[in-house]
Design a protein around this motif. Sequence first.
Motif, short mmCIF file in Angstrom:
data_model
loop_
_atom_site.label_atom_id
_atom_site.label_comp_id
_atom_site.label_asym_id
_atom_site.label_seq_id
_atom_site.Cartn_x
_atom_site.Cartn_y
_atom_site.Cartn_z
N PRO A 21 21.78 48.78 -35.66
CA PRO A 21 20.75 49.15 -34.31
C PRO A 21 19.96 49.19 -34.72
O PRO A 21 18.94 49.16 -33.98
CB PRO A 21 21.80 50.39 -35.11
CG PRO A 21 22.37 50.17 -35.98
CD PRO A 21 23.30 48.76 -35.66
N LEU A 40 19.84 36.98 -34.41
CA LEU A 40 21.22 35.48 -34.93
C LEU A 40 22.35 36.67 -35.50
O LEU A 40 21.81 37.26 -36.83
CB LEU A 40 20.43 34.83 -35.92
CG LEU A 40 19.37 33.77 -35.35
CD1 LEU A 40 18.75 32.68 -36.19
CD2 LEU A 40 20.16 32.69 -34.86
N GLU A 41 23.67 36.60 -35.34
CA GLU A 41 24.12 37.52 -35.99
C GLU A 41 25.58 37.24 -36.65
O GLU A 41 25.87 36.39 -35.50
CB GLU A 41 24.68 39.11 -35.03
CG GLU A 41 25.88 39.53 -35.10
CD GLU A 41 25.54 41.17 -36.36
OE1 GLU A 41 24.88 40.95 -36.61
OE2 GLU A 41 26.99 40.47 -36.53
N GLU A 42 26.34 37.61 -37.10
CA GLU A 42 26.80 36.70 -38.64
C GLU A 42 28.65 37.37 -37.30
O GLU A 42 28.58 35.61 -37.36
CB GLU A 42 27.21 36.95 -39.50
CG GLU A 42 28.71 36.65 -40.67
CD GLU A 42 29.03 36.86 -41.68
OE1 GLU A 42 27.67 37.87 -42.22
OE2 GLU A 42 29.43 36.28 -42.63
N GLN A 43 28.90 37.59 -36.80
CA GLN A 43 29.84 38.52 -36.47
C GLN A 43 29.73 38.29 -34.69
O GLN A 43 28.76 37.91 -34.10
CB GLN A 43 29.79 40.11 -36.01
CG GLN A 43 29.91 40.80 -37.52
CD GLN A 43 31.14 40.37 -38.61
OE1 GLN A 43 32.03 40.13 -37.67
NE2 GLN A 43 31.26 39.68 -39.97
N GLY A 48 26.80 45.36 -35.34
CA GLY A 48 26.41 46.08 -36.81
C GLY A 48 27.31 47.60 -36.69
O GLY A 48 29.03 46.86 -36.34
N TYR A 69 26.33 60.46 -32.21
CA TYR A 69 24.85 60.08 -32.36
C TYR A 69 23.82 60.91 -32.59
O TYR A 69 23.42 60.75 -31.41
CB TYR A 69 24.59 58.97 -31.46
CG TYR A 69 25.91 57.33 -32.52
CD1 TYR A 69 25.51 57.09 -33.26
CD2 TYR A 69 27.40 57.61 -31.15
CE1 TYR A 69 26.64 55.52 -33.49
CE2 TYR A 69 27.86 56.19 -32.03
CZ TYR A 69 27.11 55.21 -32.94
OH TYR A 69 28.59 54.84 -33.25
N VAL A 262 22.91 33.92 -40.78
CA VAL A 262 22.08 33.07 -41.48
C VAL A 262 22.44 33.25 -42.94
O VAL A 262 22.65 34.37 -43.45
CB VAL A 262 20.96 33.97 -41.17
CG1 VAL A 262 19.65 33.87 -42.25
CG2 VAL A 262 20.14 34.24 -39.71
N LEU A 302 19.41 35.28 -49.68
CA LEU A 302 19.66 34.97 -48.21
C LEU A 302 17.83 34.57 -48.99
O LEU A 302 17.05 33.70 -47.83
CB LEU A 302 19.04 35.58 -46.78
CG LEU A 302 20.35 36.31 -46.80
CD1 LEU A 302 19.34 37.08 -45.33
CD2 LEU A 302 21.63 35.25 -46.01
N LYS A 327 38.63 54.09 -44.58
CA LYS A 327 38.77 54.90 -43.18
C LYS A 327 40.27 54.62 -42.36
O LYS A 327 41.00 53.40 -42.60
CB LYS A 327 37.84 54.02 -41.74
CG LYS A 327 37.78 55.15 -41.00
CD LYS A 327 35.83 54.44 -40.02
CE LYS A 327 36.23 54.75 -38.44
NZ LYS A 327 36.83 54.20 -37.42
N ALA A 462 28.24 42.51 -43.11
CA ALA A 462 28.34 42.02 -43.84
C ALA A 462 26.98 42.99 -45.24
O ALA A 462 27.38 42.90 -46.86
CB ALA A 462 27.93 40.92 -44.34
N ASN A 470 25.87 53.52 -45.99
CA ASN A 470 24.31 53.29 -45.82
C ASN A 470 22.76 52.35 -46.73
O ASN A 470 21.58 53.13 -46.65
CB ASN A 470 23.87 54.95 -46.98
CG ASN A 470 24.69 56.13 -45.20
OD1 ASN A 470 24.50 55.87 -43.88
ND2 ASN A 470 25.07 57.35 -45.90
#
Length: 535
Positions: A21, A40-43, A48, A69, A262, A302, A327, A462, A470
Motif C-alpha cells: 500500500p 517493481l513488485e516481487e510477487q 503487499g 481498514y 529488485v 539492496l 495466522k 519479503a 509492522n
Amino acid sequence: MPSPSRRGDDTYDALVIGAGPNGLVAANHLLDRGWSVLVLEEQATPGGAVRSDSEVAPGFVHDTFSAFYPLAAASPFIRDFHLEKHGLRWVHAPAVVGHPRADGSWALLHRSRHVTAGLMDHQHPGDGEAWLQLCSQWDRVGHHLVRALLSPFPPVRAGLGLATRLRSVGGLGFVQTLLSPATELGRDRFGGESPRLLLAGNAGHADIPLGSAGSGLMGLLLVMLGQTVGFPVPEGGAGSFAQALTRRIESLGGRVQCSTPVSGVNVDSGRATGVTTRHGDRFFARHAVIADVVASKLYGDLIPRGELPARTTRAMKRFQIDPSTIKVDWALDGPVPWSTRPPYDPGTVHIADSVDQMVEALGQVSANAIPARPFMLTGQMTTADPTRSPAGTESLWAYTHVPQHATRDAGAGDVRGTWDRDDLERFADRMQARMEKAAPGFGTRVSARRILGPHEMEARNANLVGGAINGGTAQLHQQLVFRPTPGLGRAETFLRGLYLGSSSAHPGGGVHGAPGMNAARAALAHARVRRFIRG
Ligand SMILES: Cc1cc2nc3c(=O)[nH]c(=O)nc-3n(C[C@H](O)[C@H](O)[C@H](O)COP(=O)(O)OP(=O)(O)OC[C@H]3O[C@@H](n4cnc5c(N)ncnc54)[C@H](O)[C@@H]3O)c2cc1C
C-alpha cells in the motif's frame, strides 16, 4: 502527462520498489504530480500485505494478511484518490468490534456511539455517559491528531492545529490521557469491564505492552476511528483495494510490473540512480528511488555494502523487528456458534478472557515465551462482506503474535517455536481451542483450515520478516525520530535520491499510506530544490 523517458523505456522519474500500500500510494501521488513512475513488485500480484486469495476452500475468499481498514478510511490522501472511481467499495459489518466475555455477554463497539454507549451503560451505569464524553473530546481533536500522526516528522502544521484545540479538551490533562497505558486509561475512565476490554484489545493491535505509554493512544485511536469511520472492508476482498490503487496508477500512465524482484539499488557518487532486478534488468531513475521495503532488507541486502555508512550499519544492528505472527484461516459451514449471540454481529472480534489475561499473553510474547492462552484478533469476513463466502457460511481468520526467537512454551510445552508444519498444527490447535471455548461446537463447523506461520508469510511478502507485520516494533523507542534508526524521522536516507517509503519509516505499520506519501513528497521537494539550484 508524465514527462518522456530520457534514456528510453527503462528510465522513469521515479522507481518504486514494492507494490505494498505504501508503494502504491507513493506512485499514485507522484503520477498526480506529473512524474513517470514504474513500480517493481516481487510477487505475482500487487498489494503487499493487502491481498486476498481463494486457496482455503472453493467459493471462499480469504484476506491473506490485513483485513480491516479504519486507518485507510481516515487517511486524507487515500480518501483524495477517490478509489471508488477505480472499483473500490467499502462495506461494514453490523458492529465494528466485539469481545465475548466469560459470562456470555459482549463488549461491543457499534458504529453509532449512542448504541455503544447504551450497551455500556446497561452493563455498568455511568459508563455510557463517560463513553460519550470521550467521543466528544475526540471530535474536537481527533481529526488534527490523525493528521499529525500521518504527517512527516515534525508535524508542524497539523501539530499547531492540534495544539490550539487541546485547551478545549482539558489541555495537558488530555495529553496525559493520550500518553497513558491502555490498562490505566480504561481503569481511570470506566467502571465496567467492556470499555476497558475494547481499549486494551484495540491497543493490542500494535506490539506496545498494554502497561506502557503509547498503548493508550493506540487503543483510543482505533476505538475512536471505530466510532467515526468504522472498520471498513473492501467488497470482494482486500485484493480489490490493492487493485483499485493499481488501476488508478495505470489510468495515470504509470505501470506496476509484478514478478520482478529488485536485487539491488544502483549508486553513483552517493546518489541512487536506479535498480537492478534479480533477472538482471536495469532501470534508471531520473529523480528518485522509493523503497517500500523493510529497513533491514533495504540496508542489509539492496544497497551495495561499500556504500553503507558505518553509522547506518551500527544503527541497523539495534533495529528491532516486531514479534512474529501465526495466522489461521478457516472456512466454516455455518456462522461462528458463539456461546451467546451478540446483539449486533461484529466484523472484528478479540479473544481474551480478561484485560489481565491479555496483559499476561502479550507479556509472555515480550519475554520470548510462546503464549499459553494467546490473545487473538479474529475477523468474521462474511459478516462484514457477504460476497466472501456462500450464504450461511463464514470466511474467518484469527491471528496472534508469538516471539521472533522463542526460548520456551508457556503452555503445555508441545510447541517448540520452530514453526515447521508440526509446530504450526499444534499451535493452530491451541488457537482453535480458544475459539471452541468462546464458541462451543466451533470445530464441527470447520470445513477447511490454512495456517500461515513466519516462513509462509515471508515467502508471500519479503517485508514480513520472520512473520513481523509492522516493519519494526511500534514501541516508543523506535517511533518518531527513532524510526527506523535515530535520525530525523523522515523518508530521506543517507543516499541522495533514495527514500524509505515502507512501514519501517515514520509513522509505521497499518494501511494508511503515510510512509509512502511522505517519501513521495520528500522526493518532489528535493527535485524542486535541484531544479531551482540549476536555474
Ligand atoms: C497478518 C497481517 C494482518 C494485518 N492486519 C491489518 C489490518 O487489518 N489493518 C491494517 O491497517 N493493517 C494491518 N496489517 C499491517 C499492514 O498490512 C502493513 O502495515 C502494511 O501492509 C504495510 O505496507 P507497506 O506498503 O509498507 O508494506 P507491505 O504491505 O509489506 O508491501 C511491501 C511490498 O514490497 C514487496 N517487496 C519487498 N521487497 C521487494 C524487492 N526487493 N523487490 C520487489 N518487491 C519487493 C513485497 O513483495 C510487498 O508486495 C496487517 C499485516 C499483516 C501481515
